[in-house]
Design a protein around this motif. Structure first.
Motif: not given
Length: 174
Positions: A54-72
């Motif tokens: 669960a922690r790994l899924v959360w971290q990967s989801w959060r990394a994708r979310w941060k990456q999308a926010a940085l690109q935006t």
């Protein structure tokens, strides 16, 4: 055999407090101890592996979310302030992870006594499930966490067995 299975299941669900269940089902003390420790071992392994995933899924989801926010943020200059504000809130939430009372207590125990102290004190302070989930959420390595938690579970089960046996003998029940 059926009583052993019931005590094993009680050890899986309850952890160390299942020792009196084994004694109340008229199992001899050492057999009740083995059943509860086996059940608690399954509980610890299941909880640690599930929380790590669960922690790994959360971290990967959060990394994708941060990456999308940085690109935006980098493609649009007009909404830059809103994106930066959203990232600040997310970073604050990450820092506040496990910020409840149990999480803060777990951090203090881990900081003061290290992994061995957390493994020995965790089952008494947080229960078997709670200590396994908190330890995995805090990022303690799997093998060390499981090993020290099982040591703690064994110690506390033995203490509870001796205490329960003494109470039963004192009152003449057993």
């Amino acid at each position: 055999m059926v009583r052993f299975v019931w005590v094993f299941l009680a050890g899986f669900v309850l952890g160390t407090p299942a020792i009196p269940v084994g004694l109340s089902l008229s199992l001899p003390g050492p057999i009740a101890l083995v059943a509860v420790i086996l059940g608690a071992a399954c509980c610890v392994v299941f909880a640690v592996v599930a929380m790590e995933r669960a922690r790994l899924v959360w971290q990967s989801w959060r990394a994708r979310w941060k990456q999308a926010a940085l690109q935006t943020n980098s493609t649009t200059n007009t909404r830059g302030g809103a994106s930066i504000g959203a990232l600040d809130v997310g970073d604050h939430a990450a820092e506040g992870r496990l910020s409840g009372a149990a999480g803060q207590r777990a951090r203090r125990v881990l900081a003061r006594f290290g992994v061995p102290g957390f493994g020995l004190l965790g089952p008494a302070l947080f229960g078997t499930w709670g200590s396994a989930l908190l330890g995995a959420a805090l990022g303690i390595p799997r093998r060390r966490l499981i090993g020290w938690l099982m040591t703690g579970v064994t110690v506390w089960c033995t203490v509870l067995l001796v205490a329960s046996d003494a109470v039963l003998v004192f009152f003449g029940i057993g």
